[in-house]
Design an enzyme around this catalytic site. Structure first.
Site: not given
Length: 553
Positions: A105, A158, A176, A247-248, A270, A410
């Site tokens: 990850y 993103r 994930k 997510e993202d 998340d 990150n």
């Protein structure tokens, strides 16, 4: 203990045989098939003649892993292992979690997503394209596992701090869900990674002949909403009550999709809620170190998107639980975006920022905001590297005996400051955490070990609690109790060394505690259809998957 199985197979004849078995990653044991299994399952001659143990296989994997020349090559090596033998993959990761997590990850998954078209080996997960409207239920029907309990879905707009990566973002749901299993013991057969490919605005990808996604600009507006709606509806029709983790997604979609679906289906985001929980846990730990009161802190965020607003919202909830009014709780949180301090007088504010637009003079930059607000905690969620400059950190240290500095962006290259910079520029006084890992820092003869505010501390355990309790909804209280539970797992000895989070090596035990706390909220709130267990911790622990080989004969 849950055994690795795709169903209730009890006879040898129920299992695939021969090459078909070796090509099934959920059931394959590779060279660990015994002589009796090889005879019964048609494997004679298809494997080297001497059966090996799981431990021998682990030793071989780690020896090969450690000679790979780069983290990307290590990521590819582990992904290939996951594709052929899931039990061995998860046993290796569980046994070497601290070493392998940064490779499977963050931060390496970011590079893997950027290189997705170059390193693609074998399809994993489900891709739903913009042209698949009207057929999503059919696509979900192609997934072979009948009992999916958790989906992680992205649209790739993103990815970490890397921006729009389109279909290349599939590395994130895969990663994930690997952590769902490795960190919390969610059975891998119950998980499904999904990418909704509606195009990309990344011209580099559109011009890349190896890009595997749709070569078009992003679909937006009603057409986009209709596709997401079809996916959410079809997923719940096929697997009623399935957890869907968004997510993202880009800011323009993340907040409104969460608001649209949070009271309709079992879902969370998340980036908004998981990041908030792990950050709040770090703040609770910091309060224990400085013997402080969360209600007396001032929080300044660099970044006013999903993560920043999500963290601020959870901090506000914690402050209100501690007795502050909503107005005073919100007044403790200040945001800085690309145009400076978010204040009430600005007319360009997105809806999600307005609750934190306080009456104050405009300030054009972060340094000015630090001087004006005098925060006790500086939290970076900007995706912009090196934005916590020496002058900013020295200023934080001027009016804080122990300045709290969280550089959470990150991957590592996007961190607002390194651990060494934070310690050096505050004279070793910073209480520091980062989103991606940093090595210990030796400064003036003292070693400082930075904490990692890794969402993996919370989202796998939260997911385990959701799945175990069969809760129909995911509530904000579940993230609040996850934060408190995580902070409670940090020992006094660790706090004395400036550590804000428990060791990653303990994360499976931590996840069980978080899952039990989440399940308690579900049962207390009447959201679970199950009878309430007498011992919630044991109830959760009994559902944890352990990666061990089962015998087929």
């Amino acid at each position: 203990m849950t055994r690795l199985s795709t169903g209730a197979r009890t006879r040898v004849s129920d299992f695939p045989h021969g090459v078909e078995l070796l090509h099934n990653p959920l059931l394959n044991k590779g060279t660990a098939f015994s002589d009796a299994e090889r005879e019964a399952l048609g494997l004679r001659g298809l494997l080297p003649p001497r059966p090996t143990s799981l431990q021998e296989q682990i030793a071989r994997i780690m020896a090969n892993y450690r000679v790979k020349p780069s983290d990307l090559e290590r990521h590819i090596f582990l992904a290939s292992l996951l594709d052929r033998n899931e039990t061995l993959f998860f046993r290796v990761v569980v046994d070497h979690l601290e070493e392998l997590m940064p490779v499977i990850y963050t931060p390496t998954v970011g590079t893997a997503c950027q290189q997705f078209g170059n390193i693609f080996r074998r399809a994993r997960g489900l891709f739903i394209g913009a042209d698949d409207r009207g057929r999503v239920d059919e696509l979900l029907g192609n997934w072979p596992q009948p009992d999916v309990r958790a989906i992680v879905v992205t649209d790739g707009e993103r990815i970490l701090g890397l921006g729009d990566l389109g279909a290349n973002g599939m590395g994130i749901p895969i990663g994930k869900l690997s952590l769902y299993t490795a960190c919390a013991g969610v059975h891998p057969a119950m998980t499904l990674p999904v990418t909704i490919d509606t195009g990309t605005e990344n011209t580099r990808l559109l011009d890349d002949p190896l890009y595997l996604g749709l070569r078009r600009r992003r679909v937006r507006g009603q057409e986009y909403d209709d596709l997401v709606e079809e996916f959410v509806t079809a997923a719940n029709r096929r697997w009623p009550g399935v957890l869907i983790q968004f997510e993202d997604f880009g800011n323009q979609n993340a907040f409104r999709l969460l608001e649209k679906y949070r009271d309709r289906v079992c879902t969370f985001n998340d980036d908004i809620q998981g990041t908030a929980a792990v950050t709040l846990a770090g703040l609770y730990s910091a309060m224990r170190i400085i013997d402080g009161d969360l209600r007396r802190q001032r929080f300044l965020f660099l970044g006013a998107g999903e993560a920043g607003v999500g963290i601020a919202d959870l901090i506000v909830a914690a402050l209100m639980e501690g007795g502050l009014s909503e107005r005073d709780a919100r007044r403790a949180c200040w945001l800085v975006d690309s145009k400076g301090l978010v204040v009430a007088g600005r007319g360009d504010l997105a809806v999600h920022k307005r609750a934190y637009a306080h009456e104050a003079d405009a300030v054009p930059d972060l340094l000015g905001a630090v001087r004006a607000i005098r925060p006790t905690a500086l939290i970076g969620v900007s995706g912009q590297a090196s934005t916590f400059t020496r002058e900013i950190l020295e200023t934080m240290a001027e009016f804080n005996a122990r300045p709290i500095v969280f550089a959470l962006s990150n991957p590592t290259a996007n961190s607002e400051c390194t651990a060494e910079e934070a310690y050096r520029w505050t004279g070793g006084r910073a209480l520091y955490a980062s989103g991606s890992p940093f090595m210990p820092v030796l400064l003036n003869g003292t070693q400082y070990t930075p904490g990692q505010a890794n969402n993996a501390y919370v989202f796998p355990g939260i997911a385990l609690g959701i799945i175990a309790s069969r809760t129909s909804r995911v509530t904000s209280e579940m993230f609040a109790v996850a934060a408190r539970t995580l902070a409670a797992q940090v020992s006094q000895a660790a706090l004395s060394n400036g550590l804000l989070f428990p060791a990653l090596s303990s994360i499976r035990a931590v996840s069980v505690e978080i899952a039990a706390a989440v399940a308690k909220v579900a049962f207390d709130s009447g959201l679970s259809p199950l009878p309430r267990p007498h011992d919630l911790t044991e109830f959760v622990r009994e559902q944890v998957f352990e990666p061990e080989y089962q015998s087929y004969v």
